[in-house]
Scaffold this motif. Structure first.
Motif, PDB file in Angstrom:
ATOM      1  N   UNK A  98     -12.471  -0.696   4.854  1.00 27.87           N
ATOM      2  CA  UNK A  98     -11.391   0.126   5.343  1.00 27.87           C
ATOM      3  C   UNK A  98     -10.410  -0.853   5.496  1.00 27.87           C
ATOM      4  N   UNK A  99     -10.469  -1.886   6.447  1.00 25.63           N
ATOM      5  CA  UNK A  99      -9.553  -2.881   6.573  1.00 25.63           C
ATOM      6  C   UNK A  99      -9.066  -3.685   5.422  1.00 25.63           C
ATOM      7  N   UNK A 100     -10.005  -4.157   4.558  1.00 19.65           N
ATOM      8  CA  UNK A 100      -9.708  -4.879   3.499  1.00 19.65           C
ATOM      9  C   UNK A 100      -8.990  -3.987   2.450  1.00 19.65           C
ATOM     10  N   UNK A 101      -9.256  -2.756   2.356  1.00 17.18           N
ATOM     11  CA  UNK A 101      -8.264  -1.823   1.552  1.00 17.18           C
ATOM     12  C   UNK A 101      -7.088  -1.761   1.870  1.00 17.18           C
ATOM     13  N   UNK A 102      -6.817  -1.534   3.229  1.00 19.07           N
ATOM     14  CA  UNK A 102      -5.470  -1.404   3.920  1.00 19.07           C
ATOM     15  C   UNK A 102      -4.769  -2.781   3.790  1.00 19.07           C
ATOM     16  N   UNK A 103      -5.444  -3.935   3.981  1.00 17.21           N
ATOM     17  CA  UNK A 103      -4.759  -5.183   3.569  1.00 17.21           C
ATOM     18  C   UNK A 103      -4.168  -5.471   2.041  1.00 17.21           C
ATOM     19  N   UNK A 104      -4.877  -4.835   1.207  1.00 16.12           N
ATOM     20  CA  UNK A 104      -4.858  -5.010  -0.215  1.00 16.12           C
ATOM     21  C   UNK A 104      -3.624  -4.073  -0.431  1.00 16.12           C
ATOM     22  N   UNK A 105      -3.784  -2.873  -0.003  1.00 16.31           N
ATOM     23  CA  UNK A 105      -2.466  -2.010  -0.205  1.00 16.31           C
ATOM     24  C   UNK A 105      -1.259  -2.295   0.292  1.00 16.31           C
ATOM     25  N   UNK A 106      -0.987  -2.898   1.559  1.00 18.01           N
ATOM     26  CA  UNK A 106       0.192  -3.320   1.952  1.00 18.01           C
ATOM     27  C   UNK A 106       0.818  -4.644   1.562  1.00 18.01           C
TER      28      UNK A 106
END
Length: 345
Positions: A98-106
């Motif tokens: 979840x945190x990886x996906x959020x970092x990639x999106x931002x």
């Protein structure tokens, strides 16, 4: 323009609290995200977050816009993971995703994972290198291996700037895990309010051997991975301050605890020295027998070496426990003193 903040998931835990304090002291804004409350010092903004909630992770990163995410959130210990495998894997694997996906999106975020040397499984050579096969076993170990692998995937294939630090056994002041980790567990018994009790060793772990590092050095290494461009995309074994069998480590903890009390309370010092240790069946959760990391890459690429010897780190940890009990520890010169092996009970 103000500096972009740093986000620490699991930032209210043992290592996270030390990491947040060090970064905040440098003047960089710090956001810690955790389900536990923040009990550290000033200069830190605490946010309640379940890292396995992908939507909440995305919202937090969009609002905070961190330059670096230090991802420490995971099942805290081998024992807690074994007791509730589903919750442990949800937090460790699902939270990392979840945190990886959020970092990639931002975008524009470096992701630093606090991994573990347990991803390698049982040691069959002189030492693990970063290229050693990964053969984790057990709920905690497999969860961390999965988080490690997924992080490297997001770096190599999806273009997210990542770095991975495979930590060894970290100890120091403020570790609340007195039921499972050998240093706080031993000190909680030695400085029991009712009087010194012998630390407990398990028959199956007497000769287990581990790398140990003081928490300040672990924090320095994490900061280096988050700030040094030479760390980008790298996987690094943590450099230890010492390697010990469990029995030798506990004997030194008893001896140093006694020495710390000698000037102020000779009677307590003698009682601690007489406790030795006691042996119980176990351990309750299967554990690796040997672990030892080759940290040459961390040294050669980033110039990193531990600065706190094992003895000095134990003295500082003992002093913190004594202060919490209202006792005054003898000053330490930071040198690794000789010690007499405590008696076994």
């Amino acid at each position: 323009m103000p500096r972009r903040p740093v986000l620490i998931t699991g930032g209210c835990g043992f290592i996270g609290t030390h990491l947040a304090g060090r970064i905040a002291a440098s003047g960089t804004p710090v956001v810690v995200a955790d389900l536990a409350p923040w009990t550290g010092g000033p200069g830190v903004r605490a946010v309640r977050l379940d890292v396995a909630d992908a939507g909440a992770c995305r919202d937090l990163l969009r609002s905070a816009r961190p330059s670096v995410v230090y991802h420490l959130a995971a099942a805290a210990t081998v024992d807690t993971a074994h007791a509730d495998p589903a919750a442990a894997l949800r937090s460790t694997i699902g939270g990392t995703m979840a945190v990886l996906e959020a970092a990639l999106a931002v975008g524009g975020v470096r992701f630093v994972l606090a991994s573990t040397d347990k991803v390698y499984g049982e040691l069959t050579t002189a030492a693990y290198t970063e290229d050693s096969p990964l053969a984790a076993r057990g709920v905690y170990d497999v969860g961390k291996l999965s988080a490690d692998a997924v992080t490297r995937l997001y770096g190599a294939d999806l273009g997210l700037p990542v770095a991975v630090l495979r930590l060894c056994n970290v100890f120091g002041p403020g570790d609340p895990h007195t039921a499972s980790r050998v240093v706080p567990r031993s000190l909680s018994r030695i400085f029991d309010p009712a009087g010194p009790l012998p630390p407990v060793l398990y028959t199956g772990s007497l000769h287990h051997s581990r790398d140990y590092v003081f928490v300040d050095d672990a924090v320095r290494a994490l900061v280096a991975l988050g700030t040094d461009e030479r760390a980008a995309g790298g996987v690094f074994n943590m450099a230890a301050s010492a390697h010990r069998t469990t029995r030798a480590l506990v004997a030194e903890i008893v001896a140093r605890s006694s020495a710390a009390c000698r000037a102020g309370d000779p009677e307590l010092a003698a009682a601690i020295a007489a406790t030795g240790y006691t042996v119980a069946p176990g351990p309750p959760v299967p554990a690796l027998t040997r672990q030892h990391c080759d940290a040459a890459l961390l040294r050669s690429r980033l110039g990193f070496r531990p600065t706190v010897p094992l003895g000095a780190g134990l003295d500082r940890t003992i002093a913190a426990v004594m202060a919490a009990r209202g006792l005054v520890a003898a000053p330490s010169n930071g040198a690794t003193r000789g010690y007499r092996r405590a008696a076994r009970t």
